[in-house]
Write a protein that holds these residues in place. Structure first.
Motif, PDB file in Angstrom:
ATOM      1  N   ALA A  53       0.875  -1.175  -0.291  1.00  0.00           N
ATOM      2  CA  ALA A  53       0.168   0.032   0.080  1.00  0.00           C
ATOM      3  C   ALA A  53       0.837   1.156   0.625  1.00  0.00           C
ATOM      4  CB  ALA A  53      -1.038  -0.432   1.246  1.00  0.00           C
ATOM      5  N   GLU A  54       1.703   1.568   1.176  1.00  0.00           N
ATOM      6  CA  GLU A  54       3.000   2.429   0.649  1.00  0.00           C
ATOM      7  C   GLU A  54       3.867   2.471  -0.360  1.00  0.00           C
ATOM      8  OE1 GLU A  54       6.556   4.172   3.582  1.00  0.00           O
ATOM      9  OE2 GLU A  54       5.741   2.411   3.981  1.00  0.00           O
ATOM     10  N   ILE A  55       4.203   1.382  -1.020  1.00  0.00           N
ATOM     11  CA  ILE A  55       4.990   1.517  -2.142  1.00  0.00           C
ATOM     12  C   ILE A  55       3.909   2.052  -3.186  1.00  0.00           C
ATOM     13  CG2 ILE A  55       4.750  -0.449  -2.857  1.00  0.00           C
ATOM     14  CD1 ILE A  55       8.151   2.203  -3.940  1.00  0.00           C
ATOM     15  N   SER A  56       2.573   1.469  -3.211  1.00  0.00           N
ATOM     16  CA  SER A  56       1.886   1.930  -4.643  1.00  0.00           C
ATOM     17  C   SER A  56       1.729   3.488  -4.722  1.00  0.00           C
ATOM     18  CB  SER A  56       0.575   1.222  -4.522  1.00  0.00           C
ATOM     19  OG  SER A  56       1.184  -0.499  -4.561  1.00  0.00           O
ATOM     20  N   SER A 109      -5.654   5.990  -2.906  1.00  0.00           N
ATOM     21  CA  SER A 109      -5.006   7.005  -1.709  1.00  0.00           C
ATOM     22  C   SER A 109      -3.868   7.815  -2.813  1.00  0.00           C
ATOM     23  CB  SER A 109      -4.618   6.156  -0.664  1.00  0.00           C
ATOM     24  OG  SER A 109      -3.754   5.863  -0.841  1.00  0.00           O
ATOM     25  N   GLY A 110      -3.256   7.486  -3.598  1.00  0.00           N
ATOM     26  CA  GLY A 110      -2.697   8.654  -4.418  1.00  0.00           C
ATOM     27  C   GLY A 110      -3.102   8.913  -5.410  1.00  0.00           C
ATOM     28  N   ARG A 111      -4.490   8.982  -5.640  1.00  0.00           N
ATOM     29  CA  ARG A 111      -5.270   9.818  -6.503  1.00  0.00           C
ATOM     30  C   ARG A 111      -4.543   9.230  -7.627  1.00  0.00           C
ATOM     31  NH1 ARG A 111      -2.399  13.297  -3.793  1.00  0.00           N
ATOM     32  NH2 ARG A 111      -0.318  13.757  -5.698  1.00  0.00           N
ATOM     33  N   VAL A 112      -5.313   7.887  -7.904  1.00  0.00           N
ATOM     34  CA  VAL A 112      -4.920   7.825  -9.430  1.00  0.00           C
ATOM     35  C   VAL A 112      -6.301   6.493  -8.916  1.00  0.00           C
ATOM     36  CG1 VAL A 112      -3.588   5.487 -10.764  1.00  0.00           C
ATOM     37  CG2 VAL A 112      -2.396   8.216  -9.636  1.00  0.00           C
ATOM     38  N   SER A 129      -3.307  -7.596  -4.067  1.00  0.00           N
ATOM     39  CA  SER A 129      -3.741  -6.643  -4.892  1.00  0.00           C
ATOM     40  C   SER A 129      -5.427  -5.787  -3.993  1.00  0.00           C
ATOM     41  CB  SER A 129      -4.820  -6.966  -6.044  1.00  0.00           C
ATOM     42  OG  SER A 129      -3.163  -8.270  -6.647  1.00  0.00           O
ATOM     43  N   ALA A 130      -5.610  -5.678  -2.894  1.00  0.00           N
ATOM     44  CA  ALA A 130      -6.500  -4.968  -2.773  1.00  0.00           C
ATOM     45  C   ALA A 130      -5.321  -3.820  -1.625  1.00  0.00           C
ATOM     46  CB  ALA A 130      -6.626  -5.764  -1.292  1.00  0.00           C
ATOM     47  N   ALA A 131      -4.219  -4.549  -1.132  1.00  0.00           N
ATOM     48  CA  ALA A 131      -3.964  -3.175  -0.163  1.00  0.00           C
ATOM     49  C   ALA A 131      -3.237  -2.154  -2.138  1.00  0.00           C
ATOM     50  CB  ALA A 131      -2.263  -3.895  -0.244  1.00  0.00           C
ATOM     51  N   TYR A 132      -2.426  -2.862  -2.473  1.00  0.00           N
ATOM     52  CA  TYR A 132      -1.993  -1.904  -4.289  1.00  0.00           C
ATOM     53  C   TYR A 132      -2.998  -0.693  -4.712  1.00  0.00           C
ATOM     54  CZ  TYR A 132      -1.477  -1.112  -9.010  1.00  0.00           C
ATOM     55  OH  TYR A 132      -1.188  -0.022 -10.594  1.00  0.00           O
ATOM     56  N   ILE A 133      -4.709  -1.813  -4.439  1.00  0.00           N
ATOM     57  CA  ILE A 133      -5.828  -0.582  -4.920  1.00  0.00           C
ATOM     58  C   ILE A 133      -5.838   0.364  -3.808  1.00  0.00           C
ATOM     59  CG2 ILE A 133      -8.176  -0.379  -5.096  1.00  0.00           C
ATOM     60  CD1 ILE A 133      -7.863  -3.207  -6.435  1.00  0.00           C
ATOM     61  N   ARG A 134      -6.117  -0.424  -2.915  1.00  0.00           N
ATOM     62  CA  ARG A 134      -6.180   0.989  -1.110  1.00  0.00           C
ATOM     63  C   ARG A 134      -4.903   2.365  -1.542  1.00  0.00           C
ATOM     64  NH1 ARG A 134      -7.263  -3.928   1.329  1.00  0.00           N
ATOM     65  NH2 ARG A 134      -4.845  -3.477   2.109  1.00  0.00           N
ATOM     66  N   GLY A 135      -3.470   1.757  -1.946  1.00  0.00           N
ATOM     67  CA  GLY A 135      -2.215   2.527  -2.003  1.00  0.00           C
ATOM     68  C   GLY A 135      -2.710   3.177  -3.033  1.00  0.00           C
ATOM     69  N   VAL A 136      -3.072   2.778  -4.558  1.00  0.00           N
ATOM     70  CA  VAL A 136      -3.281   4.420  -5.461  1.00  0.00           C
ATOM     71  C   VAL A 136      -3.558   4.628  -5.123  1.00  0.00           C
ATOM     72  CG1 VAL A 136      -3.571   3.660  -8.164  1.00  0.00           C
ATOM     73  CG2 VAL A 136      -1.804   1.979  -7.438  1.00  0.00           C
ATOM     74  N   THR A 162       1.265   9.114  -5.927  1.00  0.00           N
ATOM     75  CA  THR A 162       1.528  10.139  -6.385  1.00  0.00           C
ATOM     76  C   THR A 162       2.427  10.588  -7.429  1.00  0.00           C
ATOM     77  OG1 THR A 162       1.232  10.281  -4.004  1.00  0.00           O
ATOM     78  CG2 THR A 162       2.349  12.075  -4.636  1.00  0.00           C
ATOM     79  N   GLY A 163       3.136  10.025  -7.999  1.00  0.00           N
ATOM     80  CA  GLY A 163       4.214  10.424  -8.795  1.00  0.00           C
ATOM     81  C   GLY A 163       2.949  10.359 -10.054  1.00  0.00           C
ATOM     82  N   ALA A 164       3.202   9.696 -10.452  1.00  0.00           N
ATOM     83  CA  ALA A 164       2.216   9.058 -11.617  1.00  0.00           C
ATOM     84  C   ALA A 164       1.434  10.728 -11.724  1.00  0.00           C
ATOM     85  CB  ALA A 164       1.566   8.558 -11.926  1.00  0.00           C
ATOM     86  N   SER A 165       0.581  11.144 -10.797  1.00  0.00           N
ATOM     87  CA  SER A 165      -0.939  11.576 -11.070  1.00  0.00           C
ATOM     88  C   SER A 165       0.102  13.255 -10.574  1.00  0.00           C
ATOM     89  CB  SER A 165      -1.227  12.052  -9.491  1.00  0.00           C
ATOM     90  OG  SER A 165      -2.070  13.158  -8.783  1.00  0.00           O
ATOM     91  N   SER A 166       1.662  13.445 -10.149  1.00  0.00           N
ATOM     92  CA  SER A 166       2.317  14.627 -10.332  1.00  0.00           C
ATOM     93  C   SER A 166       1.877  14.836 -12.549  1.00  0.00           C
ATOM     94  CB  SER A 166       3.062  14.933  -9.940  1.00  0.00           C
ATOM     95  OG  SER A 166       4.924  13.736 -10.590  1.00  0.00           O
TER      96      SER A 166
END
Length: 357
Positions: A114-117, A172-175, A163-170, A122-126
């Motif tokens: 979740a953290e790395i995602s 929350s990073g605005r993607v 995968s659920a952790a990935y989804i939550r992380g991504v 966040t980088g992609a959103s920028s």
């Protein structure tokens, strides 16, 4: 705000191209009501599961920012998508933080994923990117030329959890995240992109055993689920999953998914099986798909948009259903545009406010 059938027909299309310049067809598409694009990769990059050295050496965050800015300037809102898979295709290469190595992914914790995602998103959103066509949640149990190198575990429970952790992380990073490829392709008889006879031949019990990651994705709030390009014999002997109302109804009714249903590449050989791309597009919409992925090649984008418009006007497809799908896509765009712009020191607040309906 009221939209026309012409605009709705374009809003449900996701054109893909492997460069970083808008084609004339994409410009017409965005000017006419289209609100999305996929910054894809070349066939060689796709097969290698790695972006080319020339791309990695020449492409910068500013390169991607320019193309997404140019598209937004035309459409007023935008869903800008890339493939950014755990262990598979990572379109953003070195421009964002990296996932754990493929061999280490099964041992990562939910918190780490979740953290790395979130950092990657966040980088992609920028750069103006707000959709990932990932995670891949197919659980391979047999040969699969199509998905080899794009999955990282054959343990359905582990794929579901991380995968659920990935989804939550991504998200929350605005993607927005996209789980794929429903209903799961644990094995295929060939590569659907190039083999029109490629199918998932498994029995219903085996296909249902692979649904756990999709259920977990839905529970995690995934925004989109992509339906796959090949026939899944357990559900429909005649039509590829993305063309099959039976398959889409399993997703909507049995699993209870009410987000955006995306159709995988319309022009995959196993999807077309000798039909035209336009026929596939009409079938996918009639099956219940909301958002259709297709290549921006030649005049195809114009032709498919026009074919959808003609079908809606002639009642070959429901104009009301088309409008509802277009509304779902626009709503997602506004949601993630607003989030992305909120973090960008307000530089696009005026544009987003002006695009609200």
């Amino acid at each position: 705000m009221t939209f026309t059938i012409t605009e709705d027909a374009r809003a449900v299309l996701l054109p893909a191209f492997d460069g970083t310049l808008l084609s004339d067809a994409t410009k017409r598409f965005l000017d006419g009501g289209g609100i999305s694009l996929l910054l894809g990769e070349s066939r060689d990059e796709y097969l290698a599961r790695r972006m080319s050295d020339s791309r990695r050496n020449s492409e910068t965050a500013e390169t991607l920012q320019r193309v997404t800015d140019a598209a937004r300037a035309r459409s007023g809102m935008l869903l800008a998508a890339v493939d950014q898979e755990m262990g598979g295709t990572c379109r953003l290469h070195d421009l964002v933080p990296q996932f754990p190595a493929l061999r280490d992914l099964p041992f990562a914790s939910e918190e780490e994923i979740a953290e790395i995602s979130k950092l990657i998103a966040t980088g992609a959103s920028s750069m103006g990117i707000n959709v990932f066509l990932s995670p891949v949640v197919d659980v391979l149990t047999g040969p699969n030329k199509w998905l080899e190198g794009r999955t990282w575990s054959n343990n359905a429970e582990l794929v579901a959890t991380l995968s659920a952790a990935y989804i939550r992380g991504v998200q929350s990073g605005r993607v927005a995240a996209t789980a794929k490829h429903f209903p799961g392709y644990s094995t295929t008889t060939g590569d659907p992109a190039v083999d029109e006879n490629a199918i998932n031949p498994l029995a219903l019990s085996d296909v249902e055993a692979g649904l756990a990651p999709f259920r977990a994705a839905i529970a995690a709030g995934v925004e989109m689920i992509m339906v796959g390009p090949a026939i899944v014999m357990a559900y429909d002997h005649a039509k590829a999953a993305l063309r099959s109302q039976t398959v889409v109804q399993v997703l909507k009714k049995t699993l209870g998914f009410d987000g955006i249903v995306m159709a995988d590449d319309l022009d995959s050989m196993a999807t077309m099986r000798g039909d035209s791309v336009a026929a596939v597009a009409i079938d996918a919409l009639n099956a219940g798909c909301d958002f259709l992925l297709l290549a921006d090649t030649g005049t195809q984008l114009d032709e498919i948009a026009d074919a959808i418009e003609t079908a809606a006007r002639s009642e070959t497809i429901s104009a009301e259903a088309l409008a509802k799908s277009a509304t779902k896509v626009r709503r997602l765009s506004r949601k993630y545009e607003a989030q992305s712009c909120h973090s960008a020191e307000g530089k696009c607040d005026q544009r987003v406010a002006g695009s609200a309906s």
